[in-house]
Scaffold this motif. Structure first.
Motif, PDB file in Angstrom:
ATOM      1  N   GLY A 339       4.579  -2.835  -2.078  1.00 30.47           N
ATOM      2  CA  GLY A 339       3.950  -1.496  -2.130  1.00 30.47           C
ATOM      3  C   GLY A 339       2.590  -1.373  -2.784  1.00 30.47           C
ATOM      4  O   GLY A 339       1.361  -1.100  -1.902  1.00 30.47           O
ATOM      5  N   GLY A 340       2.307  -2.622  -3.511  1.00 29.03           N
ATOM      6  CA  GLY A 340       1.138  -2.297  -4.481  1.00 29.03           C
ATOM      7  C   GLY A 340      -0.241  -3.068  -3.197  1.00 29.03           C
ATOM      8  O   GLY A 340      -1.229  -2.745  -3.813  1.00 29.03           O
ATOM      9  N   LEU A 341       1.065  -4.141  -2.927  1.00 33.85           N
ATOM     10  CA  LEU A 341      -0.326  -5.196  -2.456  1.00 33.85           C
ATOM     11  C   LEU A 341      -1.253  -4.107  -0.912  1.00 33.85           C
ATOM     12  O   LEU A 341      -1.681  -4.721  -0.154  1.00 33.85           O
ATOM     13  CB  LEU A 341       1.006  -5.845  -1.524  1.00 33.85           C
TER      14      LEU A 341
ATOM     15  N   LEU B 349       6.911   2.997  -0.872  1.00 32.73           N
ATOM     16  CA  LEU B 349       7.457   1.833  -0.753  1.00 32.73           C
ATOM     17  C   LEU B 349       7.496   1.553  -2.648  1.00 32.73           C
ATOM     18  O   LEU B 349       8.886   1.607  -3.097  1.00 32.73           O
ATOM     19  CB  LEU B 349       6.944   0.183  -0.646  1.00 32.73           C
ATOM     20  N   ILE B 350       6.690   2.490  -3.341  1.00 37.66           N
ATOM     21  CA  ILE B 350       6.373   2.424  -4.490  1.00 37.66           C
ATOM     22  C   ILE B 350       6.902   3.262  -5.184  1.00 37.66           C
ATOM     23  O   ILE B 350       7.879   3.656  -5.946  1.00 37.66           O
ATOM     24  CB  ILE B 350       4.568   2.628  -5.234  1.00 37.66           C
ATOM     25  N   LEU B 351       7.058   4.647  -4.355  1.00 39.16           N
ATOM     26  CA  LEU B 351       7.414   6.292  -5.239  1.00 39.16           C
ATOM     27  C   LEU B 351       9.278   5.352  -4.719  1.00 39.16           C
ATOM     28  O   LEU B 351       9.418   5.719  -5.880  1.00 39.16           O
ATOM     29  CB  LEU B 351       7.376   7.017  -4.120  1.00 39.16           C
ATOM     30  N   GLN B 352       9.630   5.477  -3.876  1.00 43.08           N
ATOM     31  CA  GLN B 352      11.411   4.850  -3.561  1.00 43.08           C
ATOM     32  C   GLN B 352      11.865   3.827  -4.531  1.00 43.08           C
ATOM     33  O   GLN B 352      13.072   4.201  -5.120  1.00 43.08           O
ATOM     34  CB  GLN B 352      11.519   4.019  -2.040  1.00 43.08           C
ATOM     35  N   GLN B 353      11.436   3.201  -4.529  1.00 39.54           N
ATOM     36  CA  GLN B 353      11.872   1.887  -6.203  1.00 39.54           C
ATOM     37  C   GLN B 353      11.580   2.572  -7.570  1.00 39.54           C
ATOM     38  O   GLN B 353      12.030   2.836  -8.389  1.00 39.54           O
ATOM     39  CB  GLN B 353      11.048   0.550  -6.262  1.00 39.54           C
ATOM     40  N   SER B 354      10.315   3.547  -7.676  1.00 44.70           N
ATOM     41  CA  SER B 354      10.461   4.129  -8.963  1.00 44.70           C
ATOM     42  C   SER B 354      11.239   5.038  -9.363  1.00 44.70           C
ATOM     43  O   SER B 354      11.876   4.713 -10.042  1.00 44.70           O
ATOM     44  CB  SER B 354       9.163   5.234  -9.210  1.00 44.70           C
TER      45      SER B 354
END
Lengths: 407, 538
Positions: A339-341, B349-354
């Motif tokens: 996601g960061g990428l 993606l980041i929110l989901q994984q958080s």
């Protein structure tokens, strides 16, 4: 033309180097894997061959996407569909090669059909017992789908975000369809348990090395083809469509035909990538149609640098190496990293690592060139072409840095 | 042979106006005690009949217990109790009053045995008995029972009950039961044709099966009437089924509307697709989960109000995250919609994984408040309360948004920016503020959509993913910058989906809808309600 000289001096060498490197690897790795004894430090283990072979297929897929996105401005979020279709065509051939060695020992029907109590081979499985037919389908099926889809979409001028969403819907629809058991493609489990390819055992080290070489050679060929397309007059038109579609139209060209050509060629390349991928991983299932896979391909291309030929290959190799490392060592962190990428690449590296590299080199060259001291006449075009392509990529509509409402 | 005597007696009692009066309790106890001596099913049956013949509503408890196999005889003194098995022992209670009468080990008591024939008999007996109940609901159920198991012998009892009945709806059901009884009696053909009309008016599946039986059994005019009635009932049932499908479609459509409307606003105003929109929905659902957890542990009495607390909180949480995304990422990418799409995908993606890291990958349980559980019937359609409220809620959200867009200065500015950004900026509208607030609003609405979805779907980190593609389809189909387009898009996609499902199956139906949209977009590349303007794409 002036731009032609830039290509000839700067980008050309890089492309030729890549092709040479790929061909070299294709020749060398099988030797290092098979002929060099495992104790030797130059030995390449078989798992490595399979892994890198897989990455090369991904790189081919990324290159295919780059042809439409980087050079023609069509962001396809459904390229995984063409990849998977090519994979399924190859999987069907491999399935027929199992013959009566399946669990149920039926000489004609694959195991899952026997299991589902099917009596006859469905018509669309005919011919897949021959390699030439399967190879033809690997090219034809994704190509035909892309042609039909593009024909409709580009003619009615579906562009931009709308097109991206529609391509995503396409792969999502295929995902749902291939999950169905009565489609005749193995449903949820897909096609697996392959034995032979062209009479050679698929597990054998020699076959794996051969597949690796085939992937590398295919990638080299794709690089060459893309390079020729992009360098031709037609390639100029593609870039024109990317940067100012309406202007190109008003000048008398037909953007829809240009896009259709690029989209179809790209889909064929993706299909070939899928066909090479399946025998190396030994399975193809509907998960390959997952929209998130297709979006991941976009990030490979973006990381490497879109609008370049070498960039997507570098990006695919880098990101997938990172993925293999992260999912093994820190599985929880992988999605954060991915996601960061996405965020960082779009915010800070619109030209990808390759663009960054060019920028750094250009700066070094200007500051006195203490590195390899590239000749002044060679460094200058690189810098200028980087600046120029940066302008190109932002395009006419984006020349003003403010939001564009959806028309 | 079966019920006649009971019914006749009952009718006599009713006619005499004695039905409400409790018969002498000792007499009942004497009869109940006979269960202890009943050695076989036949004897038990006789006792049950005798009990029912008293016509006293108080015997219902005993008969029900007998049918359920919960009637016990104490070995020591032969006393009869209603019992409830709890582990090794049985909790006993009085057969008439239901008062607790201590416990007994299983060895100390024997169960009064029943078989299926006896259970059926008891049901019929109770049907006759409950016709005299003081509760209209019970009387209605009794009438329906008689309708389903018609018996010519019931006619007299039903006549009496109809004459006495004051509640119109129960009266109609009694009349239907009477008509059903006439159809199985040996009455005249004219009578039966009239009865068929009454049964036909009922128009449900029970009526259909009764009429089918009649048509198979009879000849001539009656048969013809029955067959006509069957056709009529079938037609009406098909209509109801279509109505039910429309309802399912509207229900799905309102969910899609909730999920898509925020997306449509941001897309309309800013031209960016927010791939993290589904995650805003998920955040809303998790906010509901957190609110409910706090209420469960600290203020259990407020549970029915949990959604009222969750709604504003979910709006604020999602809006704050949305604002952060806009200020932190999206504003740097304006003019590059495709890259915005990629960056917001990364955010998703980041929110989901958080959320997965914080709450774990498994589903979290979110409860329904009492007013949202259960359901009700409307004609031949079954509606559930949670779906019903969600439809109302979606329409409410839509109305509020419509008001904001059309009647407030902020909405005016949003519409101005949508129509022509530069002109709006020239007129003094601070477009960056409009962008940021629009994005926050769109995200906040996704958050409250999450509260609603938590009531009907699993609350997991993947919650948003399931809706995002459908939401895109709604936006693409309905067009952007127009709330009505989203409403029409969501409802028509919902209904279309549900109408295709019975013919094509759920998955194929969905594929068909996707293909239809892909074809539709060829015809109208800017959706159903496209904004008209002079803007030429860049």
């Amino acid at each position: 033309m002036i731009t032609g000289r830039f290509f000839a001096s700067g980008a050309d060498r890089r492309v030729l180097f890549t092709i040479a490197a790929l061909l070299g690897v294709a020749a060398l790795v099988p030797v290092l894997n098979l002929a060099v004894p495992p104790a030797n430090m130059f030995h390449v283990p078989t798992y490595m061959v399979a892994l890198v072979g897989k990455y090369l297929c991904y790189a081919l897929l990324a290159l295919a996407l780059d042809l439409v996105w980087g050079y023609c401005g069509i962001l396809s979020l459904g390229h995984g569909a063409f990849f998977a279709l090519g994979g399924y065509a190859m999987g069907m051939y491999l399935m027929r090669q199992i013959g009566d060695r399946g669990v149920y020992g039926n000489p004609i029907l694959p195991d899952f059909m026997v299991f589902l109590n099917w009596k006859e081979l469905p018509w669309f499985w005919y011919g897949f017992d021959r390699f030439w037919f399967a190879a033809l389908m690997v090219v034809l099926v994704p190509g035909a789908l892309a042609f039909a889809f593009g024909w409709f979409a580009f003619r009615s001028r579906v562009t931009g975000v709308y097109l991206s969403i529609i391509t995503q819907a396409l792969t999502y629809a295929l995902l749902l369809a291939f999950f169905r058991n009565d489609m005749g493609f193995g449903g949820n489990n897909g096609l697996t348990d392959f034995k032979d390819i062209l009479g050679f055992s698929i597990q054998a080290g020699t076959t794996r090395s051969a597949l690796f070489s085939a992937s590398a050679v295919a990638l080299a060929a794709a690089v060459y083809v893309t390079w020729r397309i992009v360098g031709s007059k037609f390639g100029k038109l593609m870039i024109a469509v990317r940067d100012a579609e309406s202007r190109t139209r008003f000048l008398g060209w037909r953007p829809e035909n240009i896009k259709l050509f690029a989209f179809t060629v790209s889909a064929v390349m993706a299909g070939i990538a899928g066909a090479l991928y399946v025998p190396q991983v030994g399975i193809i299932n509907p998960g390959e149609f997952d929209p998130s896979n297709s979006i991941e391909v976009v990030v490979w291309t973006a990381v490497g640098g879109r609008g370049t030929i070498v960039g997507p290959i570098v990006g695919a190799l880098l990101v997938n190496t990172g993925k293999s490392y992260f999912t093994g060592a820190l599985p929880d962190l992988w999605l954060f990293a991915l996601g960061g990428l996405f965020v960082c690449v779009t915010l800070f590296m619109p030209k990808g690592v390759l663009g960054l590299w060019d920028q750094l080199r250009a700066r070094f060259a200007r500051n006195g060139g203490r590195t390899e001291t590239p000749p002044q006449d060679a460094a200058q075009p690189v810098a200028r072409s980087a600046a120029q392509t940066a302008v190109e990529s932002r395009g006419l509509g984006a020349a003003t840095p403010e939001p564009q409402p959806a028309e | 042979m079966r019920m006649p005597r009971v019914i006749v007696l009952l009718a006599a009692l009713l006619a005499a106006g004695l039905f409400a009066a409790s018969a002498d309790e000792d007499g009942l106890r004497r009869i109940i005690a006979k269960f202890a001596d009943a050695k076989d099913f036949k004897a038990t049956e006789a006792v049950a009949r005798e009990l029912a013949e008293t016509g006293d509503p108080a015997v219902e408890r005993v008969l029900l217990a007998l049918a359920d196999g919960n009637l016990f005889v104490r070995k020591g003194d032969g006393a009869v109790f209603v019992g409830k098995e709890t582990g090794a022992s049985v909790t006993l209670s009085d057969p008439l009053t239901g008062e607790k009468a201590g416990e007994a080990a299983k060895a100390e008591i024997t169960k009064v045995k029943v078989n299926n024939g006896l259970r059926r008999l008891i049901r019929d007996l109770l049907g006759g008995l409950t016709l005299g109940s003081a509760d209209p609901l019970t009387r209605g159920v009794a009438a329906d029972t008689m309708f389903r198991t018609p018996d010519a012998a019931n006619i007299e009892a039903l006549d009496a009950a109809i004459a006495r009945e004051t509640v119109a709806s129960v009266k109609a059901r009694l009349e239907q039961a009477r008509a059903a009884s006439i159809l199985v009696s040996d009455g005249s053909d004219e009578e039966k044709v009239v009865a068929i009309a009454v049964v036909e008016a009922r128009g449900d599946r029970d009526a259909l099966s009764l009429l089918t039986a009649v048509a198979a059994r009879t000849e001539g005019a009656v048969r013809e009437a029955a067959e006509n009635a069957i056709a009529q009932v079938n037609g009406r049932l098909a209509l109801w089924a279509a109505g039910q499908n429309v309802w399912y479609g509207i229900s799905l459509g309102s969910v899609l509307l909730l999920a898509a409307i925020g997306l449509a606003i941001t897309f309309g105003v800013m031209g960016v697709i927010n791939m993290a929109h589904g995650e805003m929905v998920m955040l809303g659902a998790y906010t509901t989960y957190v609110v409910q957890s706090i209420i469960r542990t600290s203020f259990p009495g407020l549970f029915d109000w949990s959604l009222a607390f969750a709604l504003p909180l979910a709006f604020l949480v999602a809006a704050a995250v949305g604002l952060a995304i806009e200020r932190g990422i999206i504003r740097f990418l304006y003019g590059r919609p495709l890259e915005t799409l990629l960056a917001t995908w990364g955010v998703s993606l980041i929110l989901q994984q958080s959320v997965r890291t914080l709450f774990g990958p498994t589903n979290r349980e979110v409860g329904n408040p009492s007013w949202m559980s259960g359901g009700f019937d409307l004609g031949q359609m079954a509606l559930t309360w949670n779906r019903f409220w969600i439809v109302l809620f979606a329409l409410g959200v839509f109305a509020v948004l419509l008001y904001v867009m059309k009647r407030t200065p902020w909405g005016l500015q949003m519409r101005a920016v949508t129509a022509n950004r530069r002109m709006a900026a020239s007129m003094g509208i601070r477009t960056p503020w409009v962008d940021a607030l629009t994005f926050a609003l769109g995200s906040g609405i996704a958050g409250i959509a999450g509260v609603a979805l938590s009531q009907i779907d699993n609350v997991s980190p993947n919650l948003g993913q399931g809706y995002i593609i459908d939401s895109f389809m709604v936006v693409v189909f309905g067009g952007v910058g127009n709330l009505w387009g989203t409403l029409v898009g969501a409802m028509s996609l919902g209904v279309l989906n549900k109408f295709l499902e019975p013919y094509a199956g759920a998955v194929l139906g969905k594929i068909l809808v996707l293909v239809l949209i892909i074809l539709f977009i060829q015809k109208r590349p800017r959706g159903l309600f496209a904004l008209k303007g002079r803007a030429v794409e860049a």
